[in-house]
Design a protein around this motif. Sequence first.
Motif, PDB file in Angstrom:
ATOM      1  N   ASN A   1      17.171  -6.703   7.993  1.00  0.00           N
ATOM      2  CA  ASN A   1      17.152  -6.386   6.608  1.00  0.00           C
ATOM      3  C   ASN A   1      15.519  -6.664   5.934  1.00  0.00           C
ATOM      4  O   ASN A   1      14.785  -6.304   5.321  1.00  0.00           O
ATOM      5  N   LEU A   2      15.028  -8.174   6.661  1.00  0.00           N
ATOM      6  CA  LEU A   2      13.991  -8.645   6.069  1.00  0.00           C
ATOM      7  C   LEU A   2      12.810  -7.914   6.739  1.00  0.00           C
ATOM      8  O   LEU A   2      11.780  -7.573   5.875  1.00  0.00           O
ATOM      9  N   VAL A   3      12.863  -7.334   7.798  1.00  0.00           N
ATOM     10  CA  VAL A   3      11.717  -6.892   8.526  1.00  0.00           C
ATOM     11  C   VAL A   3      11.670  -5.372   7.869  1.00  0.00           C
ATOM     12  O   VAL A   3      10.608  -5.048   7.539  1.00  0.00           O
ATOM     13  N   ALA A   4      12.805  -4.657   7.551  1.00  0.00           N
ATOM     14  CA  ALA A   4      12.846  -3.558   6.911  1.00  0.00           C
ATOM     15  C   ALA A   4      12.138  -3.725   5.408  1.00  0.00           C
ATOM     16  O   ALA A   4      11.395  -2.715   5.049  1.00  0.00           O
ATOM     17  N   ARG A   5      12.393  -4.658   4.636  1.00  0.00           N
ATOM     18  CA  ARG A   5      11.852  -4.870   3.438  1.00  0.00           C
ATOM     19  C   ARG A   5      10.320  -5.156   3.549  1.00  0.00           C
ATOM     20  O   ARG A   5       9.443  -4.619   2.789  1.00  0.00           O
ATOM     21  N   VAL A   6      10.001  -5.995   4.483  1.00  0.00           N
ATOM     22  CA  VAL A   6       8.443  -6.196   4.647  1.00  0.00           C
ATOM     23  C   VAL A   6       7.734  -4.846   4.930  1.00  0.00           C
ATOM     24  O   VAL A   6       6.596  -4.562   4.419  1.00  0.00           O
ATOM     25  N   LEU A   7       8.356  -4.103   5.827  1.00  0.00           N
ATOM     26  CA  LEU A   7       7.745  -2.870   6.335  1.00  0.00           C
ATOM     27  C   LEU A   7       7.628  -2.114   5.046  1.00  0.00           C
ATOM     28  O   LEU A   7       6.529  -1.373   4.787  1.00  0.00           O
ATOM     29  N   GLU A   8       8.725  -1.947   4.171  1.00  0.00           N
ATOM     30  CA  GLU A   8       8.684  -0.940   3.135  1.00  0.00           C
ATOM     31  C   GLU A   8       7.482  -1.375   2.000  1.00  0.00           C
ATOM     32  O   GLU A   8       6.798  -0.608   1.566  1.00  0.00           O
ATOM     33  N   ARG A   9       7.312  -2.774   2.006  1.00  0.00           N
ATOM     34  CA  ARG A   9       6.386  -3.220   1.114  1.00  0.00           C
ATOM     35  C   ARG A   9       5.021  -2.711   1.461  1.00  0.00           C
ATOM     36  O   ARG A   9       4.181  -2.247   0.858  1.00  0.00           O
ATOM     37  N   ARG A  10       4.904  -3.129   2.861  1.00  0.00           N
ATOM     38  CA  ARG A  10       3.376  -2.714   3.388  1.00  0.00           C
ATOM     39  C   ARG A  10       2.870  -1.395   3.469  1.00  0.00           C
ATOM     40  O   ARG A  10       2.179  -0.886   2.853  1.00  0.00           O
ATOM     41  N   VAL A  11       3.870  -0.211   3.758  1.00  0.00           N
ATOM     42  CA  VAL A  11       3.646   0.942   3.871  1.00  0.00           C
ATOM     43  C   VAL A  11       3.599   1.606   2.443  1.00  0.00           C
ATOM     44  O   VAL A  11       2.665   2.486   2.218  1.00  0.00           O
ATOM     45  N   MET A  12       4.199   0.899   1.415  1.00  0.00           N
ATOM     46  CA  MET A  12       4.298   1.543   0.106  1.00  0.00           C
ATOM     47  C   MET A  12       3.609   0.482  -0.895  1.00  0.00           C
ATOM     48  O   MET A  12       3.973   0.505  -2.081  1.00  0.00           O
TER      49      MET A  12
END
Lengths: 322, 268
Positions: free
Chosen positions: B241-252
């Motif tokens: 979940n943490l990785v997915a959130r970080v990824l979300e912030r980075r990409v968007m």
Amino acid sequence: MKSSLAMKSALTMKSALGLIALALAAAFATGSSARAADKVTVGVIPIVDVAPIYLGKEKGFFEKQGIDLTLQLAQGGAAIVPSVVSGQYQFGFSNMTSLIVAQSRGLDFKVVAAGDSSTGKAGKDFSAIVVPKDSTISGAGDLAGKTVAVNNLKNIGDTTVKAAMRKAGGDPSGVKFVELAFPDMPAAVANGRVDAAWVVEPFLTITRDQGAKVVSWNLVDTADRLMTAAYFTTARYAKSHPDIVKRFTAAMNQSLDYAQNHREEARRELLSYTRIPKDVVDRITLPDWTTKINRKSTQTLADLAVKDGLVKKRPDLGSLLP
Amino acid sequence: MRGAMFVQAYGDAARGLIGLAVFAAVLELLPRIGVVSHVYFPPISAIVVALVHEAGRAAFWVSLFLTLRSWAVGLAIAVIAGTGVGLFIGSFETLRRLTASTIELLRPIPSVALIPLVVLLYGSTIRSTLVLVVYASVWQVLIQVLYGVQDVDPVARQTAVSFRFGRWGQLRHVVWPTTLPYLMTGIRLAAAVALILTITSELIIGAPGLGKQIALAQSGGAVATMYAYVLVTGLIGVAVNLVARVLERRVMHWHPSVRPSMHRARTP
């Protein structure tokens, strides 16, 4: 540059030596092991009963028969049977009642070796009916109208519990069976959620550690040294690969004999493929690992299957047993 | 502004850790004072001891690796397939209408209902796990991508058409930026679902991985070890979940929902 060259020649030297060693090994190899071993996969369950096949593999009994054995741990018979039918596993391990039921439903299975059997000694068997420590039930006859946990409904558990009740003079018609996995039984018995439970090792030892009382040795009460389980294959495979089946049976019987005569080694083997705690492994009662196919006890199980309505048709034991 | 945010973030983290510590203390206490039996529910300290012991076995690390691999491979297949099919179907209105009923029929089938089928096809292998994981998570991505494509502003689309953007240009500059937030949500949901199905498949079918270790510990009566593995799967869930959130912030980073200068949208 120089050093890398030196390294290279050292490596070549090493591989050349390796090749010579390999050639020598091949030259000295005997005829039987020169032939490529047949790959065989067997579906087993992580329970005490299958210790001989692990031990036999370790001892090289299968290798000696030209069998390259892979043991696949499945989470229960329900995952083994379809894999044997579809040919992913060549052999499987199953209890006899399941095989009898499968046979009568048209799945053409062949038993190729005995799995394990009851020791035939009340007080010293791997399977029993237990009740909570403060229970008023003192024998299988008292189970009438009570709730008894078994790991599978309409299988070897409920039929042998009923047989034990009949033997004790009780009326099995009113007993209520509930399905519960073996690992959940100690808690269910201790909390009184069930009146009794059919348990096998290691859960027999674990429930008794918690004060549960044994009221019946159900396998002993059902038949003499009852053969509980067996290794099987499909009739199709037995017909198309008679040679592999013959060698598997030979290796399996040698493994059973070895486990039977080196019981402490078999006990140690449990620490390799199960996660039973060591202090429990040291104390559990091991099953009997005879190679003898017990026709009489299998007939008894088949008769019980008919009597208790597990099967409609009389199973053909002649084609199931070797 | 930034400083305040950091303070708030650290405050959140601190409160989260305090909450966890209290929860652990309760788990430790309940079996010790006898509210639950310590035999079936060992105190958290016993579980941690079992976990440390497990970490010394090769089987633990092999299982961890296999579980993560099944999860990652299954998720990757689902994301690529879901995105591709979603963009394609979404680009043609007729196709979208034609397939909607079929998608709505297939989507609610729980992946676990396919267990008997995959056992028959592939037995207790990683392939069984992959089929279940892909089936469960592909819908999360596909549906989100379809919604995303639907959400494209007609004015933006028509503007692109008047500027003579080709099909590819429209996809790249109009559809994709609108769809991306939806896709990221889809990936985050799919990542969690993929992990659930990976463990389920290992637990029930016996495919190699952490789930199988849970089942093995259970069928051996090794209660603390079983909980230790359950704890590990939980930790993986948190990490995913943490990785997915970080990824979300980075990409968007450019998107209003993530940009710090805008009103900060709080996600649960």
